[in-house]
Design an enzyme around this catalytic site. Structure first.
Site, mmCIF file in Angstrom:
data_model
loop_
_atom_site.group_PDB
_atom_site.id
_atom_site.type_symbol
_atom_site.label_atom_id
_atom_site.label_comp_id
_atom_site.label_asym_id
_atom_site.label_seq_id
_atom_site.Cartn_x
_atom_site.Cartn_y
_atom_site.Cartn_z
ATOM 1 N N VAL A 28 0.833 -1.201 0.000
ATOM 2 C CA VAL A 28 0.000 0.000 0.000
ATOM 3 C C VAL A 28 0.869 1.253 0.000
ATOM 4 O O VAL A 28 0.597 2.222 -0.721
ATOM 5 C CB VAL A 28 -0.952 0.000 1.209
ATOM 6 C CG1 VAL A 28 -1.713 1.321 1.313
ATOM 7 C CG2 VAL A 28 -1.928 -1.166 1.110
ATOM 8 N N GLU A 176 -7.540 2.356 2.095
ATOM 9 C CA GLU A 176 -7.269 2.038 0.696
ATOM 10 C C GLU A 176 -8.195 0.916 0.230
ATOM 11 O O GLU A 176 -8.607 0.060 1.014
ATOM 12 C CB GLU A 176 -5.803 1.628 0.517
ATOM 13 C CG GLU A 176 -5.303 0.514 1.439
ATOM 14 C CD GLU A 176 -5.603 -0.877 0.904
ATOM 15 O OE1 GLU A 176 -5.922 -1.001 -0.293
ATOM 16 O OE2 GLU A 176 -5.520 -1.830 1.693
ATOM 17 N N LEU A 178 -7.349 -0.978 -2.809
ATOM 18 C CA LEU A 178 -6.508 -1.363 -3.933
ATOM 19 C C LEU A 178 -6.546 -2.877 -4.119
ATOM 20 O O LEU A 178 -6.408 -3.623 -3.162
ATOM 21 C CB LEU A 178 -5.061 -0.910 -3.708
ATOM 22 C CG LEU A 178 -4.849 0.569 -3.381
ATOM 23 C CD1 LEU A 178 -3.383 0.837 -3.101
ATOM 24 C CD2 LEU A 178 -5.345 1.442 -4.535
ATOM 25 N N PHE A 278 -17.390 -11.044 -7.330
ATOM 26 C CA PHE A 278 -17.152 -11.941 -6.200
ATOM 27 C C PHE A 278 -18.284 -12.964 -6.074
ATOM 28 O O PHE A 278 -18.737 -13.270 -4.991
ATOM 29 C CB PHE A 278 -16.979 -11.148 -4.907
ATOM 30 C CG PHE A 278 -15.632 -10.502 -4.797
ATOM 31 C CD1 PHE A 278 -14.661 -11.009 -3.960
ATOM 32 C CD2 PHE A 278 -15.320 -9.388 -5.550
ATOM 33 C CE1 PHE A 278 -13.401 -10.429 -3.867
ATOM 34 C CE2 PHE A 278 -14.069 -8.795 -5.482
ATOM 35 C CZ PHE A 278 -13.112 -9.314 -4.636
ATOM 36 N N ALA A 281 -17.812 -19.489 -7.503
ATOM 37 C CA ALA A 281 -17.442 -20.564 -6.585
ATOM 38 C C ALA A 281 -16.005 -20.995 -6.884
ATOM 39 O O ALA A 281 -15.518 -20.857 -8.002
ATOM 40 C CB ALA A 281 -18.394 -21.737 -6.734
ATOM 41 N N CYS A 289 -5.724 -9.498 2.763
ATOM 42 C CA CYS A 289 -6.795 -8.638 3.265
ATOM 43 C C CYS A 289 -8.002 -9.404 3.783
ATOM 44 O O CYS A 289 -8.333 -9.315 4.970
ATOM 45 C CB CYS A 289 -7.232 -7.654 2.184
ATOM 46 S SG CYS A 289 -5.973 -6.450 1.730
ATOM 47 N N ARG A 357 0.212 -15.221 0.490
ATOM 48 C CA ARG A 357 -0.373 -15.150 1.832
ATOM 49 C C ARG A 357 -1.779 -15.754 1.851
ATOM 50 O O ARG A 357 -2.655 -15.323 1.134
ATOM 51 C CB ARG A 357 -0.392 -13.694 2.317
ATOM 52 C CG ARG A 357 0.969 -13.192 2.728
ATOM 53 C CD ARG A 357 0.959 -11.712 3.079
ATOM 54 N NE ARG A 357 0.781 -10.866 1.895
ATOM 55 C CZ ARG A 357 0.816 -9.537 1.927
ATOM 56 N NH1 ARG A 357 0.998 -8.912 3.090
ATOM 57 N NH2 ARG A 357 0.659 -8.846 0.822
#
Length: 476
Positions: A28, A176, A178, A278, A281, A289, A357
């Site tokens: 960020v 943010e 982003l 979003f 499936a 995040c 991550r």
């Protein structure tokens, strides 16, 4: 606050240039620093890691970024050469430079799910110990509700110890939004800019900063209270997470009812009240995040004495979903994976990034290795990071290209929807493989087409296509 520190010039005739410091040279922070410098401001980006600062300064000479983000290195290099973007490991230098001080440090999750604010508060102390004039402190880090008040208290206490309690400053929340893989575009073409402050003059100054990006200020500029702005970031991310987990629940139901979740999804997305975003499936969400922010909001609720069962279920469904592909593979081989070679396409949590991550691939690999399988992985961007991260994982190898990964494989698993996997020559893939199973964790493939190529195809919430039967039908 007064606004008397602007110089003439800048990236837009609508906004004067000002001095800005950004604390934190992570994802960020770097995007924020480069984009603000690109708007014509004089920006210093500070990080406590001196080696990282040297690496960033070398980007102007063609050196690599510490992470992959399209367009960022080129933007930084030009701005650094022009002198509009500088890097330092000296917090005092950064504090002295900026009238606007952006806090963009990490807030990693702790073992109990809460956000770790040590870095945020450390920057606050440095600001309080160093400022000699009025400043505007802009918190871009993702932080729990009430953090701006804590930052204000820390700065105020430091000023009091210095005998400078008369210095005026303000702390605002400017979260943010982003997306990794398109962060530079997202900053320069924002859907909305959320700004939380308790003084109209402060909001006005921040709006002037962002004026060149506001094509439709009435829609894009969203001023609100500080605490509401802090919650807005978490609420946005958990809404996205909840949509994904709901679709993954519906995908399980679709399988039992012999329906196709992709067909269902298209029907749902046609409703403007729902939309398509979003709504796919898959094998679960990851990244820096959504999982972290979901846990942090649950921890905040627990501290407030509240139970949020829907958010708890969102996390539970996601953890279940990350193991789903491993279970599908095990079922295909009657629970015996010892000595099986499994090709894995995709390591990053999403395409367009090298970020591992909380990626579903991490859970999948561990589960397959634990059952005695050998995993040969490919990813267009994330393999260097994966090699470092999993250097001690015996049984995991990496291939230079997708076809190398499937050579001699008993099964192929797709965990990241990179476009090159969708568009590959499936006839060549079939010739390379020893087995015929394809497990599509992102529903990127045409199951009927793969079956016609001789594959056994299984997606998430989709009809299973058996390659042998389909191939015979084609032959007839």
């Amino acid at each position: 606050m007064k606004n008397d520190d602007h110089a003439a010039g800048g990236g837009s005739s609508d906004a004067a240039a000002t001095s800005i410091s950004v604390f934190g040279a992570g994802y960020v922070g770097l995007v924020t620093a480069a984009c603000l410098a690109g708007l014509g401001h004089a920006v210093v980006c500070m990080d406590t890691d001196a080696e990282r600062v040297e690496q960033l300064a070398a980007v102007a000479s063609g050196g690599p970024l510490p992470f992959h983000e399209p367009g960022l290195a080129e933007l930084m290099a030009g701005l650094y050469r022009d002198g509009r973007l500088r890097f330092t490991a000296d917090a005092g230098e950064a504090v002295a430079h900026g009238r606007l001080l952006f806090i963009a440090v990490g807030t990693p999750g702790t073992d109990d799910g809460s956000a770790d604010l040590r870095h945020v508060l450390s920057v606050a102390r440095a600001i309080g110990e160093g400022i000699t004039r009025e400043v505007l402190v802009v918190n871009k880090s993702t932080v729990p509700v009430g953090t701006a008040e804590r930052v204000r208290e820390v700065i105020g206490a430091s000023l009091a110890r210095r005998g400078r309690a008369d210095l005026d400053f303000a702390v605002v929340s400017n979260p943010e939004f982003l997306r990794e893989g398109s962060a530079v575009h997202d900053f320069m073409h924002p859907d909305r800019i959320v700004a939380g402050a308790d003084r109209p003059a402060v909001l006005a100054e921040l709006q002037r900063l962002y004026a060149p990006l506001l094509r439709d200020p009435v829609r894009q500029w969203l001023p609100m209270s500080v605490r509401s702005a802090e919650m807005c970031k978490y609420a946005s991310n958990v809404m996205l997470a909840a949509r994904i987990s709901l679709m993954n629940d519906l995908a399980l139901l679709a399988e039992t009812l012999d329906t196709d979740i992709e067909e269902v999804r298209r029907g749902m997305a046609g409703d403007p009240r729902i939309g398509a975003g979003f709504l796919a499936a898959g094998c679960g969400f990851g990244g820096s995040c959504l999982p972290k922010d979901l846990r942090a909001l649950l921890h905040t609720a627990a501290d407030a004495g509240l139970e949020l069962p829907m958010l708890e279920a969102t996390e539970e469904v996601n953890e279940r979903q990350k193991l789903l592909l491993a279970r599908h593979v095990a079922q295909a081989f009657d629970g015996h994976l010892e000595g099986r070679r499994i090709a894995l396409w995709g390591l990053a949590f999403k395409p367009g990034t090298d970020d591992l991550r909380e990626a579903p691939s991490e859970v999948l690999i561990r589960a397959l290795l634990a059952e005695g399988a050998e995993v040969v992985a490919h990813d267009p961007m994330a393999m260097p990071a994966a090699r470092l991260r999993h250097a001690l994982w015996s049984g995991l190898r990496f291939a230079a290209d997708p076809l190398g990964a499937v050579a001699g494989a008993d099964a192929l698993v797709i965990a990241t929807e990179w476009p090159q996997y969708r568009d590959i020559d499936w006839a060549r893939v079939r010739r390379c493989m020893a087995g015929d199973w394809v497990f599509d964790g992102r529903n990127v493939c045409d199951g009927a087409l793969l079956a016609a190529r001789g594959f056994n195809y299984r997606g998430i919430g989709r009809r299973t296509h058996e390659g042998a039967a389909a191939a015979m039908a084609v032959a007839r």
